[in-house]
Each structure stands twice: as C-alpha cells, then as structure tokens.
Design an enzyme around this catalytic site. Sequence first.
Site, PDB file in Angstrom:
ATOM      1  N   ARG A  25      42.062   4.142 -17.891  1.00 30.52           N
ATOM      2  CA  ARG A  25      40.954   3.066 -18.401  1.00 30.52           C
ATOM      3  C   ARG A  25      40.798   1.952 -17.920  1.00 30.52           C
ATOM      4  NH1 ARG A  25      40.185   5.278 -24.632  1.00 30.52           N
ATOM      5  NH2 ARG A  25      39.295   7.358 -23.797  1.00 30.52           N
ATOM      6  N   ASP A 103      64.255   8.426 -12.106  1.00 25.55           N
ATOM      7  CA  ASP A 103      64.591   7.885 -10.737  1.00 25.55           C
ATOM      8  C   ASP A 103      64.393   9.058  -9.523  1.00 25.55           C
ATOM      9  OD1 ASP A 103      67.186   6.612  -9.760  1.00 25.55           O
ATOM     10  OD2 ASP A 103      67.442   8.867  -9.197  1.00 25.55           O
ATOM     11  N   SER A 105      61.847  10.971  -9.481  1.00 26.13           N
ATOM     12  CA  SER A 105      60.390  10.810  -9.067  1.00 26.13           C
ATOM     13  C   SER A 105      60.055   9.342  -8.238  1.00 26.13           C
ATOM     14  CB  SER A 105      59.542  10.673 -10.221  1.00 26.13           C
ATOM     15  OG  SER A 105      59.849  11.958 -11.164  1.00 26.13           O
ATOM     16  N   THR A 125      61.329   8.509 -19.165  1.00 26.31           N
ATOM     17  CA  THR A 125      62.248   9.310 -19.549  1.00 26.31           C
ATOM     18  C   THR A 125      63.133   8.777 -20.838  1.00 26.31           C
ATOM     19  OG1 THR A 125      64.667   9.833 -18.968  1.00 26.31           O
ATOM     20  CG2 THR A 125      63.810   8.026 -17.961  1.00 26.31           C
ATOM     21  N   ASP A 127      66.002   9.020 -21.447  1.00 23.60           N
ATOM     22  CA  ASP A 127      67.530   8.766 -21.460  1.00 23.60           C
ATOM     23  C   ASP A 127      67.750   7.172 -21.568  1.00 23.60           C
ATOM     24  OD1 ASP A 127      67.923  11.539 -21.101  1.00 23.60           O
ATOM     25  OD2 ASP A 127      67.573  11.291 -18.883  1.00 23.60           O
ATOM     26  N   ASP A 129      67.917   5.365 -18.666  1.00 23.72           N
ATOM     27  CA  ASP A 129      69.081   5.320 -17.621  1.00 23.72           C
ATOM     28  C   ASP A 129      68.484   4.748 -16.298  1.00 23.72           C
ATOM     29  OD1 ASP A 129      67.179   7.382 -16.818  1.00 23.72           O
ATOM     30  OD2 ASP A 129      68.779   8.837 -16.377  1.00 23.72           O
ATOM     31  N   ARG A 162      81.496  17.766 -45.632  1.00 21.34           N
ATOM     32  CA  ARG A 162      81.686  18.306 -44.307  1.00 21.34           C
ATOM     33  C   ARG A 162      81.410  16.986 -43.202  1.00 21.34           C
ATOM     34  NH1 ARG A 162      77.993  23.561 -44.070  1.00 21.34           N
ATOM     35  NH2 ARG A 162      79.440  25.037 -44.716  1.00 21.34           N
ATOM     36  N   MET A 169      70.728  13.979 -26.417  1.00 19.65           N
ATOM     37  CA  MET A 169      70.540  13.897 -24.791  1.00 19.65           C
ATOM     38  C   MET A 169      70.898  12.501 -24.205  1.00 19.65           C
ATOM     39  SD  MET A 169      67.082  16.208 -24.314  1.00 19.65           S
ATOM     40  CE  MET A 169      67.451  18.105 -23.937  1.00 19.65           C
ATOM     41  N   ARG A 171      71.498  12.664 -20.475  1.00 18.69           N
ATOM     42  CA  ARG A 171      71.888  13.181 -18.952  1.00 18.69           C
ATOM     43  C   ARG A 171      73.321  12.229 -18.914  1.00 18.69           C
ATOM     44  NH1 ARG A 171      69.059  15.843 -14.872  1.00 18.69           N
ATOM     45  NH2 ARG A 171      67.045  15.328 -15.907  1.00 18.69           N
ATOM     46  N   ARG A 211      89.195   7.292 -48.928  1.00 18.98           N
ATOM     47  CA  ARG A 211      88.484   6.361 -49.535  1.00 18.98           C
ATOM     48  C   ARG A 211      87.494   7.118 -50.585  1.00 18.98           C
ATOM     49  NH1 ARG A 211      88.074   3.130 -45.318  1.00 18.98           N
ATOM     50  NH2 ARG A 211      86.078   3.448 -45.353  1.00 18.98           N
ATOM     51  N   GLU A 222      75.476  13.980 -24.538  1.00 16.64           N
ATOM     52  CA  GLU A 222      75.820  15.124 -23.910  1.00 16.64           C
ATOM     53  C   GLU A 222      76.534  14.810 -22.473  1.00 16.64           C
ATOM     54  OE1 GLU A 222      72.235  17.013 -21.985  1.00 16.64           O
ATOM     55  OE2 GLU A 222      71.417  15.143 -21.526  1.00 16.64           O
ATOM     56  N   ARG A 243      81.193  21.100 -38.650  1.00 20.56           N
ATOM     57  CA  ARG A 243      80.101  21.638 -38.038  1.00 20.56           C
ATOM     58  C   ARG A 243      79.405  20.953 -36.742  1.00 20.56           C
ATOM     59  NH1 ARG A 243      81.519  25.233 -41.040  1.00 20.56           N
ATOM     60  NH2 ARG A 243      80.440  26.684 -42.227  1.00 20.56           N
ATOM     61  N   GLN A 251      64.264  16.243 -28.963  1.00 25.47           N
ATOM     62  CA  GLN A 251      64.315  15.002 -28.653  1.00 25.47           C
ATOM     63  C   GLN A 251      63.250  14.531 -27.733  1.00 25.47           C
ATOM     64  OE1 GLN A 251      68.747  13.611 -28.472  1.00 25.47           O
ATOM     65  NE2 GLN A 251      68.829  15.797 -28.319  1.00 25.47           N
TER      66      GLN A 251
HETATM   67  P1  ADP Z   1      63.375  12.386 -12.834  1.00 24.48           P
HETATM   68  O1  ADP Z   1      61.953  11.858 -12.166  1.00 24.48           O
HETATM   69  O2  ADP Z   1      63.088  12.767 -14.376  1.00 24.48           O
HETATM   70  O3  ADP Z   1      64.635  11.979 -12.400  1.00 24.48           O
HETATM   71  P2  ADP Z   1      63.884  14.556 -10.952  1.00 24.48           P
HETATM   72  O4  ADP Z   1      65.378  14.089 -10.402  1.00 24.48           O
HETATM   73  O5  ADP Z   1      63.874  16.262 -11.240  1.00 24.48           O
HETATM   74  O6  ADP Z   1      63.428  13.988 -12.243  1.00 24.48           O
HETATM   75  O7  ADP Z   1      62.973  14.474 -10.006  1.00 24.48           O
HETATM   76  C1  ADP Z   1      61.595  14.919 -10.024  1.00 24.48           C
HETATM   77  C2  ADP Z   1      61.040  15.383  -8.677  1.00 24.48           C
HETATM   78  O8  ADP Z   1      60.950  13.990  -7.704  1.00 24.48           O
HETATM   79  C3  ADP Z   1      61.857  16.079  -7.915  1.00 24.48           C
HETATM   80  O9  ADP Z   1      61.478  17.516  -8.210  1.00 24.48           O
HETATM   81  C4  ADP Z   1      61.309  16.074  -6.663  1.00 24.48           C
HETATM   82  O10 ADP Z   1      59.897  16.628  -6.236  1.00 24.48           O
HETATM   83  C5  ADP Z   1      60.993  14.481  -6.393  1.00 24.48           C
HETATM   84  N1  ADP Z   1      62.260  13.783  -5.850  1.00 24.48           N
HETATM   85  C6  ADP Z   1      63.475  13.785  -6.339  1.00 24.48           C
HETATM   86  N2  ADP Z   1      64.310  13.338  -5.322  1.00 24.48           N
HETATM   87  C7  ADP Z   1      63.651  13.041  -4.306  1.00 24.48           C
HETATM   88  C8  ADP Z   1      63.826  12.469  -2.952  1.00 24.48           C
HETATM   89  N3  ADP Z   1      64.879  12.242  -2.786  1.00 24.48           N
HETATM   90  N4  ADP Z   1      62.801  12.578  -2.035  1.00 24.48           N
HETATM   91  C9  ADP Z   1      61.574  13.064  -2.309  1.00 24.48           C
HETATM   92  N5  ADP Z   1      61.377  13.414  -3.544  1.00 24.48           N
HETATM   93  C10 ADP Z   1      62.403  13.551  -4.490  1.00 24.48           C
HETATM   94  O1  F6P Z   2      66.103  13.548 -18.274  1.00 23.59           O
HETATM   95  C1  F6P Z   2      65.484  13.942 -19.649  1.00 23.59           C
HETATM   96  C2  F6P Z   2      66.486  15.118 -20.094  1.00 23.59           C
HETATM   97  O2  F6P Z   2      65.933  15.369 -21.208  1.00 23.59           O
HETATM   98  C3  F6P Z   2      67.896  14.964 -20.270  1.00 23.59           C
HETATM   99  O3  F6P Z   2      68.341  13.932 -21.581  1.00 23.59           O
HETATM  100  C4  F6P Z   2      68.375  16.222 -20.245  1.00 23.59           C
HETATM  101  O4  F6P Z   2      69.872  16.239 -19.595  1.00 23.59           O
HETATM  102  C5  F6P Z   2      67.583  16.782 -19.340  1.00 23.59           C
HETATM  103  O5  F6P Z   2      66.414  16.067 -19.344  1.00 23.59           O
HETATM  104  C6  F6P Z   2      67.199  18.422 -19.501  1.00 23.59           C
HETATM  105  O6  F6P Z   2      66.461  18.816 -18.529  1.00 23.59           O
HETATM  106  P1  F6P Z   2      65.685  20.227 -18.969  1.00 23.59           P
HETATM  107  O7  F6P Z   2      64.377  19.823 -19.417  1.00 23.59           O
HETATM  108  O8  F6P Z   2      65.408  20.586 -17.383  1.00 23.59           O
HETATM  109  O9  F6P Z   2      66.559  21.078 -19.560  1.00 23.59           O
END
Ligand code: ADP
Ligand code: F6P
Length: 319
Positions: A25, A103, A105, A125, A127, A129, A162, A169, A171, A211, A222, A243, A251
């Site tokens: 948009r 990261d 992507s 994401t 995470d 992170d 308990r 999650m 990562r 207490r 994780e 448990r 999540q």
């Molecule tokens: P996220 O983006 O959540 O960290 P991934 O690490 O699985 O997920 O990355 C998503 C996609 O981005 C990968 O499947 C791949 O197609 C692309 N990608 C990841 N690392 C690289 C890289 N070093 N160079 C080019 N493409 C990448």
């Molecule tokens: O990065 C998001 C996330 O949900 C993480 O928290 C987890 O470790 C991972 O992806 C799980 O990946 P998948 O969907 O491939 O099981």
Amino acid sequence: MKKIAVLTSGGDSPGMNAAIRAVVRRGLSLNMEVYGIYHGYTGLMNGHIELMTAGSVGDIIHRGGTMLYTARSLEFKTEEGQQRGIEQLKANGIEGLVVIGGDGSFRGAQKLAQKGFPTIGIPGTIDNDIPGTDFTLGFDTAVNTVIDAIDKIRDTATSHERTYVVEVMGRHRGDIALWSGLSGGAESILTPEVDYDIEDIVKRLMEGHHRGKKHSIIIIAEGVCPASEIGKIIEEKSGLETRVTVLGHVQRGGSPSAFDRMLGSRLGAKAVDLLLAGEAGKMVGISKNEITAVDFDDVFNGKLPVDTEMYEISKSLSI
Ligand code: ADP
Ligand code: F6P
C-alpha cells in the site's frame, strides 16, 4: 523506481502480513507497481510473481503466517540461483525488492544487492536474534503466546502442586525465554546467554516449596538443552513431581499483537521509502522507538546485547 516486489523467506512470524500490506500500500500510494513473490527465493527463481492491488492485501493485517508463503532454498545459496532470481526480476521490469525474513534471508538479499539489484530487508522472526534492531517482527506475539500458555500451566501446576519445566523457541537466542519468564512470573529462566547453576535452581525451588509455594515454573530456551534433561535432574534432586512441556510451533502462529502490527506497518513503509530514495543493501529496524536503516554488513557483524538487568529483576521477583 516504479516497480518493486516483496517476498517472505525462512521461518514465518506473526506480523509478516502487516509488513506485506504496508509495502504494497505504501508503494501504491507513491504511484509504484508492487509485485508479490510467492514461496520466498524458490518462487523468485521460478518466476512465481504476481501484481498486487490494494485489495490483494485486504483482510490480512490480523492474520498470522504469511499470505505470500515462505520457503528455504538451498539453490538460492548458489551463484546460478541468485542469477536466475535477478533474471526473473528484470524480466518483470522490477527494480527493487523487499525481503522479509531472518539472518539467512538477509544474506540472500545482500548477495542480490552486491550484484547490483537493490534490496531492503525487514527483520521477521520470533527469535529476536538480529543485531541492529531492538525487536524483530513476531517476537512480541510469540512472547504473548508463551505467557498465555504459562498462565494455563500455572493452573494445573498449582492444583497438583507440581514443578513444570517449559521449553520455548528462540534458536540460539534466549529472549523469548527471558521476556516470557519475567512476564509470566517464572521461578527460574535458563537461556544460552547466561550460565546457570542447577544446584542454585533446585535450592531456590526447595526454599519456595518450604515457604508454601504450590508450584514452580522454570522456563528454558531451546538453545540451552532439551527441557526433558533439566526436568529429569530437577525431579531427582528436589524429589518434587516434575512435568515437562515443549511449546513448539504454536509460538510461531496466531494473530499478531498490536505491537507487531505497528512494527510491521512502520517497517514496511520505511522499506519502500528507502528503495525510492535509492538506498540498498540495508535492513530496516527499530531502535528506541525510531525506525532506522542499518547496512547488512553491520547486521552480520553486530553483537546482540545481553540484558543482565532483566535477569536480576527476574531473580529478585521470583522468590
Ligand atoms: P532465516 O531467514 O529465517 O534466517 P534461513 O537461514 O533458512 O532462514 O534462510 C532463508 C533462505 O535464505 C535460505 O533457505 C536460502 O535460500 C537463503 N540464504 C540463506 N543463507 C544464504 C546465503 N549465504 N546466500 C544466499 N542465500 C542464502
Ligand atoms: O527461527 C524461528 C524458529 O521457530 C526457531 O525458534 C526454531 O528453532 C526454528 O525456527 C524451527 O524451525 P522449523 O520451522 O524448521 O522447525
């Protein structure tokens, strides 16, 4: 720039739809044509590209997941894969691309930018992170999902007196555990960033039990180790019935929180503005409630902060 596109890649997160809507948009309001690329980089290489209208992104702001679907593609990590992607973009007359993902992507997006094709990343994401942004899209919703689960576990934990170990999650990152542990009132929080002392955890648990505490909840990220391992040790050492619950992919889903809808909307609009201004190879982020732009290189080389103050607060409140 007259024609731009948007895709989602890697693990989905709540708020991605709000960001897609904002990209489409904002682009339309700036008289651009905006294309949606389906199934991440896989769809890009295969030319799964469609022109979007304002209506294409109607009724999605409140939905989890991603209407563009997502994928992980090994092929896109190769030179040939990236070249195929650029050819598809050029064949459609597209001049700029917004990549919503994590990261990995962004590494793909940076490769395109280095090959001369302008890209901007939006951190999506659960995470939290990614260096260079205080929050990633979906983190807030995931934390809310976890505290909803903790509240429910608390009911049954109290009834049975308990101890519960709840695995969340994240990562390699402990933010989901830290935030949900503090806001869910957990007795202990275990994350990869901070060393833990199992004897101290059990000692605190026993003190609470003596207490008169009717239950204890321990949140573990994780990235530390499987919750079952910690649950077993705690039960053996404390003698209290324990448990283990692994929350898993619940999540990742659900309607995005107001915060994530806001964040997705703001980041999406900014990504388009940056492309129009001729910027490329950057991630949009949020810092102290300001929307910012950070070079991909700084994202990849950046360090994630460890909020020791939050650990301190959590410890002093969970006595
Ligand atoms: P996220 O983006 O959540 O960290 P991934 O690490 O699985 O997920 O990355 C998503 C996609 O981005 C990968 O499947 C791949 O197609 C692309 N990608 C990841 N690392 C690289 C890289 N070093 N160079 C080019 N493409 C990448
Ligand atoms: O990065 C998001 C996330 O949900 C993480 O928290 C987890 O470790 C991972 O992806 C799980 O990946 P998948 O969907 O491939 O099981």
